[in-house]
Motif scaffolding. Structure first.
Motif, short mmCIF file in Angstrom:
data_model
loop_
_atom_site.label_atom_id
_atom_site.label_comp_id
_atom_site.label_asym_id
_atom_site.label_seq_id
_atom_site.Cartn_x
_atom_site.Cartn_y
_atom_site.Cartn_z
N LEU A 143 0.42 102.26 1.45
CA LEU A 143 1.72 102.82 1.77
C LEU A 143 1.54 103.74 2.98
O LEU A 143 0.72 104.66 2.93
CB LEU A 143 2.28 103.62 0.59
CG LEU A 143 3.59 104.38 0.84
CD1 LEU A 143 4.73 103.44 1.18
CD2 LEU A 143 3.93 105.24 -0.36
N LEU A 144 2.25 103.46 4.05
CA LEU A 144 2.26 104.35 5.21
C LEU A 144 3.52 105.21 5.11
O LEU A 144 4.60 104.69 4.82
CB LEU A 144 2.29 103.57 6.52
CG LEU A 144 1.15 102.60 6.79
CD1 LEU A 144 1.31 101.96 8.17
CD2 LEU A 144 -0.20 103.27 6.67
N ALA A 145 3.37 106.51 5.35
CA ALA A 145 4.50 107.43 5.25
C ALA A 145 4.48 108.39 6.42
O ALA A 145 3.43 108.96 6.74
CB ALA A 145 4.44 108.20 3.94
N THR A 146 5.63 108.56 7.06
CA THR A 146 5.70 109.47 8.20
C THR A 146 5.48 110.91 7.76
O THR A 146 4.92 111.70 8.50
CB THR A 146 7.05 109.34 8.94
OG1 THR A 146 8.11 109.55 8.02
CG2 THR A 146 7.16 107.97 9.60
N THR A 175 -3.89 103.18 -1.36
CA THR A 175 -3.97 104.42 -0.59
C THR A 175 -2.61 104.72 0.03
O THR A 175 -1.79 103.83 0.21
CB THR A 175 -5.02 104.35 0.54
OG1 THR A 175 -4.68 103.30 1.42
CG2 THR A 175 -6.42 104.14 0.01
N ILE A 176 -2.44 106.00 0.35
CA ILE A 176 -1.23 106.45 1.03
C ILE A 176 -1.68 107.12 2.32
O ILE A 176 -2.33 108.17 2.30
CB ILE A 176 -0.41 107.42 0.16
CG1 ILE A 176 0.00 106.74 -1.15
CG2 ILE A 176 0.80 107.93 0.92
CD1 ILE A 176 0.67 107.66 -2.15
N ASP A 177 -1.38 106.47 3.43
CA ASP A 177 -1.73 107.00 4.75
C ASP A 177 -0.54 107.76 5.30
O ASP A 177 0.59 107.25 5.30
CB ASP A 177 -2.11 105.86 5.70
CG ASP A 177 -3.42 105.20 5.34
OD1 ASP A 177 -3.93 105.41 4.23
OD2 ASP A 177 -3.95 104.45 6.19
N VAL A 178 -0.78 108.97 5.78
CA VAL A 178 0.29 109.91 6.10
C VAL A 178 0.15 110.45 7.52
O VAL A 178 -0.92 110.91 7.91
CB VAL A 178 0.24 111.07 5.08
CG1 VAL A 178 1.24 112.15 5.43
CG2 VAL A 178 0.46 110.55 3.67
N LEU A 209 -3.34 110.02 8.63
CA LEU A 209 -3.26 109.06 9.73
C LEU A 209 -2.32 109.64 10.79
O LEU A 209 -1.22 109.15 11.02
CB LEU A 209 -2.77 107.69 9.25
CG LEU A 209 -2.73 106.58 10.30
CD1 LEU A 209 -4.11 106.31 10.88
CD2 LEU A 209 -2.14 105.31 9.71
N PRO A 210 -2.76 110.76 11.41
CA PRO A 210 -1.91 111.37 12.43
C PRO A 210 -1.80 110.45 13.64
O PRO A 210 -2.74 109.74 13.98
CB PRO A 210 -2.65 112.66 12.78
CG PRO A 210 -4.06 112.42 12.38
CD PRO A 210 -4.03 111.43 11.25
#
Length: 175
Positions: A82-85, A103-106, A141-142
């Motif tokens: 899941l990618l989240a802004t 995983t949750i990439d943020v 994940l900036p």
């Protein structure tokens, strides 16, 4: 094949762009997107739909996960990212856990998001998201311009184009 950092970064940049467009349209600065193990988007860019649907669970990340499962006829999102802004709230973390997200990439973490007036950190313990559980899922994940939708949202709200200000915003009340 597993998702590489460049591929995930590319999708996250697109998510941030979609997020900026959503803010311009009056929405909240949160977008979620589900990607498979190869780094390919499995969902559209989910945005908060709480106000328009009346469904209090229609946060951006949940919208994206529901979309991925519906599009692909899945009961689980095991093996997906899941990618989240903006880092998800406790409800969205729990939904991701319940549906097998690996995983949750943020792009923007919960503390940075709180600095923009979206402080939902109390939702973590309320929904059983411990620091240990978060650490199992969370990956920063900036990306360049990752905070732009948040600063733009604040600018719109502080300049009188909207009714709420920093600290008065709830992730689930606007779309």
């Amino acid at each position: 094949m597993s998702a590489d950092a460049a591929g995930l970064t590319s999708v996250m940049v697109q998510a941030v762009d979609a997020c900026a467009e959503h803010v311009d349209a009056g929405g909240l600065p949160f977008v979620g997107v589900v990607v498979n193990a190869a780094g390919e988007a499995m969902s559209g860019f989910g945005v908060n739909r709480v106000a328009e649907t009346g469904d209090p669970m229609s946060h951006a990340e949940v919208v994206a996960m529901r979309d991925a499962m519906t599009r692909h006829g899945l009961d689980t999102l095991a093996g997906c990212i899941l990618l989240a802004t903006g880092e998800p709230c406790g409800l969205c973390y729990q939904y991701a856990i319940d549906h097998g997200i690996d995983t949750i990439d943020v792009a923007v973490n919960r503390d940075e998001v709180a600095d923009f007036g979206f402080d939902y950190r109390s939702s973590y313990p309320a929904l059983g998201i411990t620091d240990a559980k978060r650490a199992e899922l969370f990956r920063p994940l900036p990306v360049p311009r990752g905070t732009d939708p948040f600063t733009h949202y604040l600018h719109l709200h502080l300049s009188g184009h909207a009714v709420a200000g920093p600290g008065a915003v709830s992730k689930g009340t606007s779309s």
